[in-house]
Enzyme design. Structure first.
Site, PDB file in Angstrom:
ATOM      1  N   GLY A  11      -2.723 -12.439   1.067  1.00 54.03           N
ATOM      2  CA  GLY A  11      -1.941 -13.110   0.033  1.00 54.03           C
ATOM      3  C   GLY A  11      -2.682 -13.473  -1.233  1.00 54.03           C
ATOM      4  N   ILE A  32       0.262  -3.170   6.522  1.00 50.89           N
ATOM      5  CA  ILE A  32       0.330  -2.598   7.863  1.00 50.89           C
ATOM      6  C   ILE A  32      -0.626  -3.278   8.839  1.00 50.89           C
ATOM      7  CG2 ILE A  32      -1.428  -0.793   7.609  1.00 50.89           C
ATOM      8  CD1 ILE A  32       0.617   1.128   8.978  1.00 50.89           C
ATOM      9  N   ASN A  53       4.225   0.873   7.264  1.00 48.11           N
ATOM     10  CA  ASN A  53       3.462   1.851   6.507  1.00 48.11           C
ATOM     11  C   ASN A  53       4.113   2.028   5.139  1.00 48.11           C
ATOM     12  OD1 ASN A  53       2.227   4.177   5.468  1.00 48.11           O
ATOM     13  ND2 ASN A  53       1.932   5.040   7.507  1.00 48.11           N
ATOM     14  N   CYS A  76      -9.754   0.836  -0.540  1.00 48.86           N
ATOM     15  CA  CYS A  76     -10.859   1.235  -1.416  1.00 48.86           C
ATOM     16  C   CYS A  76     -11.762   2.298  -0.798  1.00 48.86           C
ATOM     17  CB  CYS A  76     -11.691   0.016  -1.795  1.00 48.86           C
ATOM     18  SG  CYS A  76     -12.533  -0.760  -0.387  1.00 48.86           S
TER      19      CYS A  76
END
Length: 358
Positions: A11, A32, A53, A76
């Site tokens: 969050g 997910i 997903n 990343c």
């Protein structure tokens, strides 16, 4: 403003939106990771959170949300050395490619904010994102920003893309994409508790050239033994540790391996002075490798990991953020390492939302 928070994690983007003061609401969050979702739901029980997903999202269901903005921090790993830098060919990049396919069909969408590691800025995926923006009628700005530019004693260089419809104006011109935020951009932003604290009792940070407050301001009273570095780690990795004291005004980027791996995952804390650290290390270097005396000298420094709460503070999560009781420290470090700096994102949301130059 209605916001869709993709790759919502714990969050961070939601907290950044709240801190920005922009009149907006996260209407749906999607991730997910069930552990991250448990933390998100614990702190934002009123927000619709989907455990699914992102590749399964359809244009029709997003258009029903009447979205104004998408905030996202995609995986990343495709752009890191550890992730082998497979870039757009990495399976973990497929969800972002899917989002790029959806964006042309999102009728009400006006704003996009994307965060990723610094090397995203020189990736093929970055080119894909920029091409999508240009083809869909968006103007955009790209920035490389670190928390230490805002007075926060932590280095976490990240790539950011801010985009909005062409009929909306940016309050600043595209700066050169370098490892710092132009001073004229900082002047556009309101004062914060971080910048005020840094100006009041901070020191010049060698990374940013600006003032950062010291780590004393993020430390908590904890049971030291819980986070002490074990003897085996000191034997093998003592000379690669990034050691910080309460008087230091910087720290390394914390990654998801923090607390489990020592090298390159974040700084460790010492309750003594830099002079004492140097003295003990000099003494230890004169002892035999792996000898009990060497380990004892290093153990005397009481080196410990920063606690999850302290890492939260460095990443600017608010005081009312907390983890559910069943989340382990290792899980906390992993989740924080994958998250974002709340204050930095809050400032970028302001830059994205503001139209007129001040």
């Amino acid at each position: 403003m209605k916001v869709l928070e993709l790759y919502s994690g714990i969050g961070g983007m939601h907290y950044a939106l709240r801190e920005s003061g922009v009149a907006a609401k996260v209407v749906t969050a999607i991730d997910i990771n069930p552990v991250a979702n448990a933390v998100y739901r614990h702190n934002f029980p009123e927000t619709i959170l989907m455990n699914r997903n992102i590749e399964s999202l359809k244009v029709q269901e997003l258009n029903k949300l009447d979205l104004d903005a998408i905030f996202m921090s995609p995986p990343c790993q495709p752009f890191t050395t550890l992730g082998l830098k497979k870039d757009a060919l990495d399976n973990r990049a497929r969800s972002l490619l899917h989002i790029l396919d959806l964006i042309p069909e999102l009728k009400s969408l006006r704003y996009i904010l994307l965060e990723n590691v610094k090397d995203f800025g020189v990736s093929q995926m970055r080119n894909n994102v920029v091409n999508c923006m240009e083809n869909c009628g968006y103007v955009y700005r790209e920035l490389i920003v670190s928390p230490c530019q805002f007075g926060i004693p932590n280095s976490r260089n990240r790539y950011y893309l801010l985009a909005k419809r062409k009929n909306l104006n940016f309050c600043f011109k595209q700066p050169l994409l370098k490892n710092s935020l132009p001073s004229e951009l900082l002047k556009l932003l309101p004062k914060s508790k971080h910048s005020t604290l840094a100006q009041k009792n901070g020191k010049v940070n060698t990374k940013s050239g600006g003032m950062c407050y010291t780590l004393e301001n993020i430390l908590e009273n904890i049971e030291e033994s819980k986070y002490l570095l074990p003897s085996k780690l000191l034997q093998k990795r003592a000379w690669v540790l990034d050691i910080r004291t309460s008087e230091n005004n910087g720290s390394c980027c914390f990654t998801k391996g923090y607390g489990h791996y020592a090298e390159g995952t974040g700084s460790v804390y010492c309750p003594f002075s830099d002079e004492m650290i140097k003295l003990k290390y000099n003494e230890a270097s004169n002892r035999e490798n792996n000898s009990d005396k060497r380990v004892q000298l290093l153990s005397d420094l009481k080196l410990r990991f920063f606690s999850p709460k302290e890492v939260c503070r460095l990443m600017c999560f608010p005081g009312d953020f907390n983890f559910p009781k069943h989340i382990t420290d290792r899980q906390k470090y992993r989740l924080l390492g994958n998250s974002i700096n709340v204050h930095v994102i809050s400032r970028l949301i302001l830059l994205l939302y503001t139209e007129n130059e001040t």
